[in-house]
Design a protein around this motif. Structure first.
Motif, short mmCIF file in Angstrom:
data_model
loop_
_atom_site.label_atom_id
_atom_site.label_comp_id
_atom_site.label_asym_id
_atom_site.label_seq_id
_atom_site.Cartn_x
_atom_site.Cartn_y
_atom_site.Cartn_z
N PRO A 1 42.44 28.52 56.82
CA PRO A 1 42.99 29.80 56.36
C PRO A 1 44.47 29.73 55.98
N GLN A 2 45.24 28.93 56.71
CA GLN A 2 46.65 28.80 56.36
C GLN A 2 46.84 28.11 55.01
N LEU A 3 45.98 27.15 54.70
CA LEU A 3 46.02 26.53 53.38
C LEU A 3 45.78 27.57 52.29
N ILE A 4 44.79 28.42 52.50
CA ILE A 4 44.50 29.46 51.51
C ILE A 4 45.68 30.41 51.36
N ARG A 5 46.24 30.85 52.50
CA ARG A 5 47.35 31.80 52.44
C ARG A 5 48.54 31.24 51.67
N GLU A 6 48.82 29.95 51.86
CA GLU A 6 49.94 29.34 51.16
C GLU A 6 49.61 29.09 49.69
N ALA A 7 48.35 28.74 49.41
CA ALA A 7 47.96 28.40 48.04
C ALA A 7 47.99 29.62 47.13
N VAL A 8 47.55 30.78 47.63
CA VAL A 8 47.49 31.96 46.75
C VAL A 8 48.89 32.43 46.33
N LYS A 9 49.91 32.01 47.05
CA LYS A 9 51.29 32.37 46.68
C LYS A 9 51.68 31.75 45.34
N ILE A 10 51.03 30.63 44.97
CA ILE A 10 51.38 29.94 43.72
C ILE A 10 50.21 29.93 42.74
N LEU A 11 49.25 30.82 42.97
CA LEU A 11 48.10 30.93 42.07
C LEU A 11 48.30 32.14 41.15
N LYS A 12 48.10 31.94 39.87
CA LYS A 12 48.29 33.02 38.91
C LYS A 12 47.25 34.13 39.11
N PRO A 13 47.59 35.37 38.75
CA PRO A 13 46.57 36.42 38.75
C PRO A 13 45.38 36.00 37.89
N GLY A 14 44.19 36.20 38.40
CA GLY A 14 43.00 35.75 37.68
C GLY A 14 42.71 34.28 37.86
N GLY A 15 43.54 33.59 38.65
CA GLY A 15 43.35 32.16 38.87
C GLY A 15 42.19 31.85 39.80
N GLU A 16 41.84 30.58 39.87
CA GLU A 16 40.68 30.16 40.66
C GLU A 16 41.10 29.24 41.80
N LEU A 17 40.46 29.44 42.94
CA LEU A 17 40.57 28.53 44.08
C LEU A 17 39.24 27.81 44.25
N ILE A 18 39.27 26.48 44.22
CA ILE A 18 38.08 25.68 44.51
C ILE A 18 38.28 25.14 45.92
N TYR B 1 26.72 18.86 55.24
CA TYR B 1 28.10 19.07 55.68
C TYR B 1 29.00 19.61 54.58
N LEU B 2 28.73 19.31 53.32
CA LEU B 2 29.67 19.63 52.24
C LEU B 2 29.44 21.04 51.71
N LYS B 3 30.54 21.79 51.61
CA LYS B 3 30.50 23.16 51.11
C LYS B 3 31.65 23.33 50.12
N ILE B 4 31.35 23.71 48.88
CA ILE B 4 32.39 23.95 47.87
C ILE B 4 32.22 25.37 47.36
N VAL B 5 33.20 26.20 47.63
CA VAL B 5 33.17 27.60 47.25
C VAL B 5 34.31 27.86 46.26
N THR B 6 33.98 28.38 45.08
CA THR B 6 34.98 28.72 44.08
C THR B 6 35.11 30.24 44.01
N ILE B 7 36.35 30.73 44.14
CA ILE B 7 36.60 32.15 44.04
C ILE B 7 37.62 32.39 42.92
N LYS B 8 37.52 33.56 42.32
CA LYS B 8 38.41 33.94 41.22
C LYS B 8 39.17 35.20 41.63
N LEU B 9 40.48 35.14 41.58
CA LEU B 9 41.30 36.27 41.95
C LEU B 9 41.25 37.36 40.89
N ALA B 10 41.42 38.59 41.34
CA ALA B 10 41.52 39.70 40.39
C ALA B 10 42.78 39.54 39.56
N ASN B 11 42.82 40.15 38.39
CA ASN B 11 43.94 39.99 37.47
C ASN B 11 45.16 40.83 37.84
N ASP B 12 44.98 41.76 38.78
CA ASP B 12 46.14 42.61 39.13
C ASP B 12 46.83 42.11 40.39
#
Length: 394
Positions: free
Chosen positions: A315-332, A383-394
């Motif tokens: 969760p801390q990785l996600i919290r730090e990563a979204v700070k530098i992810l553009k609106p509408g960007g994707e997290l894999i 064991y392997l799980k890959i989840v891709t999410i897309k942030l809202a544009n706002d």
């Protein structure tokens, strides 16, 4: 053949198909030998199956057959390996891929044994001293069935109480670098030394999705825990500018070599040898922004006084990563902890994003490719799980 009994109350999962035997399942395991084939019964003596003891980190043994008339002998082992090879026939007929798994442990019928094909060079991994006892038969079957260019083996088990990983040459000529092709991309593989080959075969579908999602050089891709940069290669070939981050000093050489073997110029592609959390803070200070961020951490790592545990720290990785992810960007988001289910991972992601007040949509979910065969009898095999999410544009 020795007979071992399950504790009272431990039999139900085995009647439902469970294949991995844990120490706490057994009434007594003191006298058992690693690699020994035994008859497994319930506490009343009722037949469960034949099993091989395999003292690994994950398990104490594996059920190999529920057939009371089965013979766990050379013919049994041979049939399992040749059957797995036959199942992979379509993979051998691919024009754009020559690297895949031939045998995937208990999914193909023998726990503690995996076999990978790297463009005709075979790489066998033994996960216990017990399974290593059948190495001569395994090698013989592979030579007869496939006539490989070479065979290398890796042992990954405890010796005198300490986990040791060793690579040993078995037969054939093994180049220092083997160039393999996957979905038309080329990668350098190293089989002679080190615990890792340079390419994680279980992530093939993730790389293929990146490759096929064509983009422009104005779009940016961040590859965290990048290792040899295979995801960066896929993103670059799709048209993106890339940044690869890993703490290992060898990363620069590995990433550069993989770009070079694909004739990819390194313009607009950057490599940082840094702790991932340190890089995320650095990128936020510099106001860097990315269109796609891929996070594929190890299950456990130690850096000086820092200890990273994927189940706890993701969760801390996600919290730090979204700070530098553009609106509408994707997290894999990739996670490989056996004891963490896909539903648990999705819940963890959802709780983290909701805690940040960030809206997102679930874009894609992936697991292991088909050559990493699994079975319902061992849930940890998925064991392997890959989840891709897309942030809202706002």
């Amino acid at each position: 053949m020795n007979v071992i009994q399950l504790k009272k109350g431990a039999e139900k999962p085995f009647h439902n198909g469970k294949l991995n035997i844990n120490e706490e399942d057994l009434s007594d395991s003191v006298f058992l030998k690693d690699g020994e084939v035994v008859e497994l019964t319930d506490y009343l003596g009722g037949f469960i199956g034949y099993a091989m003891m395999s003292f690994e980190q994950r398990t104490h043994g594996w059920v190999l057959s529920h057939d009371k008339d089965a013979h766990i002998d050379e013919a049994f082992i041979r049939e399992k390996i040749t059957g797995a090879i036959e199942d992979r026939t379509p993979l051998y007929n691919q024009e754009d891929t020559d690297v895949f798994r031939i045998f995937n442990e208990i999914g193909d019928g023998i726990g503690g044994l995996s076999i990978d094909n790297f463009n005709g060079h075979l790489f066998i991994t033994y996960y216990s001293a017990g399974i290593y006892k059948i190495r001569n038969l395994v090698v013989q079957v592979l030579i007869e069935a496939l006539s490989p260019d070479s065979i290398t083996e890796q042992t990954r088990f405890s010796i005198d109480g300490r986990m040791q990983i060793e690579n040993n040459h078995v037969t054939g000529n093994v180049p220092e670098k083997i160039v393999v092709t996957e979905s038309g991309m080329r990668f350098n593989v190293h089989l002679k030394t080190g615990p890792m080959t340079g390419l994680f075969l279980d992530q093939r579908e993730t790389r293929k999705t990146l490759l096929n999602n064509k983009r422009s050089h104005n779009e940016t891709f961040l590859n965290l825990f990048s290792y040899s940069g295979s995801f960066s290669v896929a993103a670059a070939m799709a048209g993106m500018s890339t940044t690869s981050v890993d703490l290992a000093g060898r990363t620069t050489e590995l990433v550069t070599d993989n770009f070079n073997v694909n004739d990819l110029p390194l313009d607009n592609h950057h490599i940082h040898i840094m702790d991932t959390f340190d890089y995320l803070k650095y990128a936020a200070r510099k106001n860097h922004q990315f269109d796609v961020i891929l996070i594929d951490p190890p299950s456990f790592s130690r850096n000086k006084k820092k200890v990273f545990k994927v189940g706890r720290d993701y969760p801390q990785l996600i919290r730090e990563a979204v700070k530098i992810l553009k609106p509408g960007g994707e997290l894999i988001l990739s996670q490989n902890l056996e004891t963490f289910t896909l539903n648990q991972f999705k819940k963890q992601i959802d709780e983290t994003m909701n805690g940040l007040g960030i809206r997102y949509t679930l874009k894609d979910v992936k697991g292991l490719p088909k050559d990493f065969k699994t079975t319902k009898g061992y849930k940890g095999g998925k064991y392997l799980k890959i989840v891709t999410i897309k942030l809202a544009n706002d």
